[in-house]
Design a protein around this motif. Structure first.
Motif, mmCIF file in Angstrom:
data_model
loop_
_atom_site.group_PDB
_atom_site.id
_atom_site.type_symbol
_atom_site.label_atom_id
_atom_site.label_comp_id
_atom_site.label_asym_id
_atom_site.label_seq_id
_atom_site.Cartn_x
_atom_site.Cartn_y
_atom_site.Cartn_z
ATOM 1 N N GLY A 182 0.814 -1.201 0.000
ATOM 2 C CA GLY A 182 0.000 0.000 0.000
ATOM 3 C C GLY A 182 0.853 1.259 0.000
ATOM 4 N N PRO A 183 0.208 2.440 -0.020
ATOM 5 C CA PRO A 183 0.950 3.706 -0.012
ATOM 6 C C PRO A 183 1.726 3.884 1.293
ATOM 7 N N LYS A 184 2.883 4.522 1.214
ATOM 8 C CA LYS A 184 3.721 4.752 2.400
ATOM 9 C C LYS A 184 3.258 6.019 3.108
ATOM 10 N N MET A 185 2.266 5.869 3.997
ATOM 11 C CA MET A 185 1.737 7.010 4.747
ATOM 12 C C MET A 185 2.762 7.532 5.761
ATOM 13 N N ASP A 186 3.479 6.619 6.392
ATOM 14 C CA ASP A 186 4.561 6.965 7.306
ATOM 15 C C ASP A 186 5.851 6.427 6.691
ATOM 16 N N ALA A 187 6.506 7.266 5.901
ATOM 17 C CA ALA A 187 7.693 6.817 5.177
ATOM 18 C C ALA A 187 8.836 6.444 6.105
ATOM 19 N N ALA A 188 8.863 7.053 7.307
ATOM 20 C CA ALA A 188 9.977 6.831 8.232
ATOM 21 C C ALA A 188 9.908 5.485 8.934
ATOM 22 N N ASN A 189 8.705 4.994 9.177
ATOM 23 C CA ASN A 189 8.541 3.789 9.995
ATOM 24 C C ASN A 189 7.760 2.702 9.262
ATOM 25 N N PRO A 190 8.420 1.627 8.854
ATOM 26 C CA PRO A 190 7.705 0.512 8.237
ATOM 27 C C PRO A 190 6.678 -0.108 9.181
ATOM 28 N N VAL A 191 6.996 -0.136 10.484
ATOM 29 C CA VAL A 191 6.127 -0.782 11.463
ATOM 30 C C VAL A 191 6.111 0.031 12.761
ATOM 31 N N LYS A 192 4.947 0.089 13.389
ATOM 32 C CA LYS A 192 4.804 0.654 14.732
ATOM 33 C C LYS A 192 3.897 -0.274 15.535
ATOM 34 N N LEU A 193 4.126 -0.375 16.835
ATOM 35 C CA LEU A 193 3.234 -1.148 17.704
ATOM 36 C C LEU A 193 2.959 -0.327 18.955
ATOM 37 N N ALA A 194 1.687 -0.172 19.277
ATOM 38 C CA ALA A 194 1.288 0.592 20.457
ATOM 39 C C ALA A 194 0.333 -0.231 21.311
ATOM 40 N N PHE A 195 0.396 -0.026 22.623
ATOM 41 C CA PHE A 195 -0.617 -0.615 23.500
ATOM 42 C C PHE A 195 -1.157 0.451 24.434
ATOM 43 N N MET A 196 -2.396 0.238 24.885
ATOM 44 C CA MET A 196 -3.032 1.167 25.813
ATOM 45 C C MET A 196 -3.577 0.404 27.012
ATOM 46 N N LEU A 197 -3.477 1.054 28.158
ATOM 47 C CA LEU A 197 -3.962 0.499 29.418
ATOM 48 C C LEU A 197 -4.927 1.475 30.072
ATOM 49 N N ASP A 198 -5.911 0.947 30.779
ATOM 50 C CA ASP A 198 -6.816 1.801 31.556
ATOM 51 C C ASP A 198 -7.107 1.120 32.882
ATOM 52 N N ASP A 199 -7.140 1.909 33.942
ATOM 53 C CA ASP A 199 -7.435 1.403 35.286
ATOM 54 C C ASP A 199 -8.936 1.329 35.505
ATOM 55 N N ASN A 200 -9.678 0.923 34.464
ATOM 56 C CA ASN A 200 -11.134 0.737 34.522
ATOM 57 C C ASN A 200 -11.871 2.001 34.958
ATOM 58 N N LYS A 201 -11.339 3.150 34.521
ATOM 59 C CA LYS A 201 -11.969 4.428 34.842
ATOM 60 C C LYS A 201 -12.623 5.071 33.634
ATOM 61 N N VAL A 202 -12.245 4.636 32.449
ATOM 62 C CA VAL A 202 -12.843 5.159 31.230
ATOM 63 C C VAL A 202 -14.116 4.383 30.924
ATOM 64 N N GLU A 203 -15.180 5.110 30.654
ATOM 65 C CA GLU A 203 -16.462 4.469 30.360
ATOM 66 C C GLU A 203 -16.322 3.477 29.208
ATOM 67 N N ARG A 204 -16.773 2.255 29.433
ATOM 68 C CA ARG A 204 -16.838 1.182 28.448
ATOM 69 C C ARG A 204 -15.473 0.602 28.059
ATOM 70 N N SER A 205 -14.391 1.050 28.658
ATOM 71 C CA SER A 205 -13.090 0.501 28.270
ATOM 72 C C SER A 205 -12.992 -0.984 28.593
ATOM 73 N N SER A 206 -13.692 -1.424 29.638
ATOM 74 C CA SER A 206 -13.663 -2.842 29.990
ATOM 75 C C SER A 206 -14.392 -3.692 28.952
ATOM 76 N N GLN A 207 -15.210 -3.062 28.126
ATOM 77 C CA GLN A 207 -15.912 -3.782 27.065
ATOM 78 C C GLN A 207 -15.173 -3.720 25.733
ATOM 79 N N ALA A 208 -14.641 -2.552 25.416
ATOM 80 C CA ALA A 208 -14.117 -2.329 24.072
ATOM 81 C C ALA A 208 -12.620 -2.071 24.012
#
Length: 289
Positions: free
Chosen positions: A127-153
């Motif tokens: 596909g098109p190189k939207m981020d030419a600098a980085n072939p790959v990125k990996l991110a994770f997110m954590l929540d202490d169950n304070k964000v509405e619906r985060s435990s579901q989605a």
């Protein structure tokens, strides 16, 4: 000599938090259980779409507190195929886009640090190189169950139809956000590894902030053959802005995403929402080693 060492660290995708911080020893990954999670290409499926019953058949169950994973965990690959092909909720399909990515996830802790390891095979691209600098990125997110619906989605709660790269976007600077979010009590902790640039320790509240965290000790990745391995070392007690403080016996909402093939914005592969436990029963248990 010092300049050479710094250059080597940055080019290998490693990040050390704090001046002179001692690097913790990673666990023996051969002895850590593996959780297989399939990331799917999500197309245009923001929270507004998820909650709209006329378009998303699971909206009724979701409003009754069902989790996305409880309904779709075994369907992620098939869902990704429909969206990557343009059959469903993707107005601009990308030729050659991988519909899903199976990932092996491992987690452990040593009483002071959380260790996370992700391994997967590089899918075809083109596909098109939207981020030419980085072939790959990996991110994770954590929540202490304070964000509405985060435990579901999981991190889906940060995805909205007016964010940049969405078809309805009117502001090309608007990033992920939480309605009513703030950095002191209602936020997602965000950490991202980049294949060619410095890793990020930030958070998502009323907007995405790619700095402020003090929890990340190291982020590194390597590719051997067609397989990627990305590992994180993160202090249990973050101590920075937007850091979730992790404690033994507790569980947290957890989600992650891979930007593959130089992609950016919404054109990533994402997990459904799961739970991460620190010495606690969860979808992914970071047991003490």
């Amino acid at each position: 000599m010092r300049k050479i060492m710094i250059a080597t660290i940055l080019s290998s995708g490693m990040l050390f938090a704090g001046s002179g911080a001692a690097l913790a020893a990673a666990p023996d990954w051969g002895k850590v259980p593996v959780k297989k999670i399939t990331l799917l290409y999500p197309g245009v499926s923001p929270m507004e779409w998820i909650l709209k019953g006329t378009e998303h058949g699971g909206a009724k169950a979701y409003k009754k507190a069902e989790t996305c994973a409880s309904c779709h965990d075994t369907e992620a690959a098939d869902m990704g195929k429909k969206m990557a092909s343009g059959e469903k909720i993707e107005p601009k399909p990308i030729k050659g886009k991988a519909p899903f990515i199976p990932v092996n996830v491992q987690a452990a802790n040593d009483g002071s640090n959380l260790y996370l390891r992700f391994t997967w095979k590089q899918p075809p691209g083109g596909g098109p190189k939207m981020d030419a600098a980085n072939p790959v990125k990996l991110a994770f997110m954590l929540d202490d169950n304070k964000v509405e619906r985060s435990s579901q989605a999981g991190c889906w709660e940060t995805c909205h139809n007016d964010a940049r790269t969405m078809p309805d976007a009117k502001d090309d600077k608007k990033t992920k956000y939480i309605a009513g979010g703030n950095a002191s009590s209602k936020f997602y902790d965000l950490i991202q590894w980049k294949s060619k640039e410095k890793a990020v320790d930030g958070y998502v509240a009323d907007k995405r902030v790619m700095e402020g965290g003090k929890g990340l000790v190291e982020a590194k990745g390597e590719k051997k053959g067609d397989e990627w391995t990305v590992t994180f070392t993160r202090k249990l007690a973050g101590g920075g802005e937007g850091d979730v403080n992790l404690a033994a016996g507790k569980t947290y909402s957890f989600g992650f995403a891979i930007h593959d093939d130089h992609t950016n914005g919404r054109f990533h592969h994402v997990s459904l929402g799961y739970t991460l436990g620190i010495d606690a029963q969860a979808d992914i248990n970071a047991a003490k080693r």
